[in-house]
Write an enzyme that holds these catalytic residues in place. Structure first.
Site, PDB file in Angstrom:
ATOM      1  N   CYS A  98       0.836  -1.203   0.000  1.00 11.30           N
ATOM      2  CA  CYS A  98       0.000   0.000   0.000  1.00 11.30           C
ATOM      3  C   CYS A  98       0.866   1.246   0.000  1.00 11.30           C
ATOM      4  O   CYS A  98       0.598   2.203  -0.731  1.00 11.30           O
ATOM      5  CB  CYS A  98      -0.932  -0.001   1.211  1.00 11.30           C
ATOM      6  SG  CYS A  98      -2.044   1.421   1.261  1.00 11.30           S
ATOM      7  N   CYS A 194      -6.924  -3.347   6.026  1.00 10.74           N
ATOM      8  CA  CYS A 194      -7.842  -2.299   5.599  1.00 10.74           C
ATOM      9  C   CYS A 194      -9.019  -2.809   4.788  1.00 10.74           C
ATOM     10  O   CYS A 194     -10.145  -2.362   4.970  1.00 10.74           O
ATOM     11  CB  CYS A 194      -7.069  -1.258   4.797  1.00 10.74           C
ATOM     12  SG  CYS A 194      -8.075   0.119   4.224  1.00 10.74           S
TER      13      CYS A 194
END
Length: 247
Positions: A98, A194
């Site tokens: 990410c 997430c």
């Protein structure tokens, strides 16, 4: 005054990073990166509460606030990377990807390149030696996040700012937030992956719902003695000691 973009998540860490920058006379533009789910999926890793909190903190310091939609990039790269690694028996690290592909990749290409610096709430330090930039561990050893940044190149590293690098512990961060009267000073830290809604799925369930069936097998010791049976590699991670059923 430098032109700074701050990645503001709505959490206390990035909010304190904003506070610290403003205390030094800077006025960064704040960006919330929206990394929602695939259109066909019911999950959302962004919430209205996060956005409202980030917007409120930016408004407190009279800073520009904007939402940048990178959900397609996130799904096509980070989530699919995770699924691919798990399907081949590896333990993926979505946080590293990410940071590399989204925060300092897609965001940089879309917005970040316009700024002198990009600031974040990472607990890490940046050092320059002989013209090269290096990520170092933050002073807060329990929250150190330097490992998440190891894949970043010199072009990005040379433009990063980590205001929290010298903070010793999380309570110091929270106390700074309380002193600054930030609305999220005592909010709980996010611990989950997430893109997984922990109210509905855990890591294994999320992957199995996407067609990957775990293959059961045996736990064996160094001599090959069978100690017990496992429920498939996707249910475990390297170094795991609990939940194995072989104590």
């Amino acid at each position: 005054m430098s032109k700074i973009a701050l990645l503001l998540s709505g959490g206390v860490d990035s909010s304190v990073a904003l506070h610290m920058l403003c205390q030094t006379g800077e006025k960064p533009d704040c960006y919330y990166i929206h990394i929602g789910p695939d259109e066909k999926d019911s999950y959302s890793c962004t919430s209205e509460e996060d956005i409202e909190m980030a917007s409120a903190v930016a408004a407190k310091y009279d800073c520009k606030f904007e939402i940048i939609d990178l959900h397609r990039e996130y799904w096509d790269n980070v989530v699919k990377y995770t699924m691919d690694k798990v399907s081949r028996g590896y333990t993926p690290n979505p946080d590293v990807m990410c940071n590399t592909i989204i925060k300092f990749g897609a965001f940089y290409d879309k917005i970040g390149y316009k700024y002198d610096y990009i600031a974040t709430g990472h607990y890490a330090k940046l050092q320059e030696r002989d013209g090269a930039f290096f990520v170092e561990r933050g002073s807060n050893e329990r929250k150190d996040q330097s490992y998440m940044l190891y894949r970043l190149g010199q072009d990005v590293l040379s433009r990063l700012i980590f205001p929290l690098g010298e903070i010793q512990d999380k309570e110091q961060t929270r106390q700074m937030a309380r002193d600054a009267q930030l609305p999220n000073a005592d909010n709980a830290d996010s611990q989950e992956i997430c893109f997984i809604d922990d109210k509905m799925d855990n890591h294994s369930q999320f992957i199995q719902r996407r067609g990957f069936t775990p293959k059961m097998g045996n736990f064996v010791d160094a001599e090959g003695k069978v100690l017990g049976q496992h429920k498939g590699l996707l249910n475990y991670t390297i170094g795991q000691r609990k939940g194995l059923g072989i104590a």
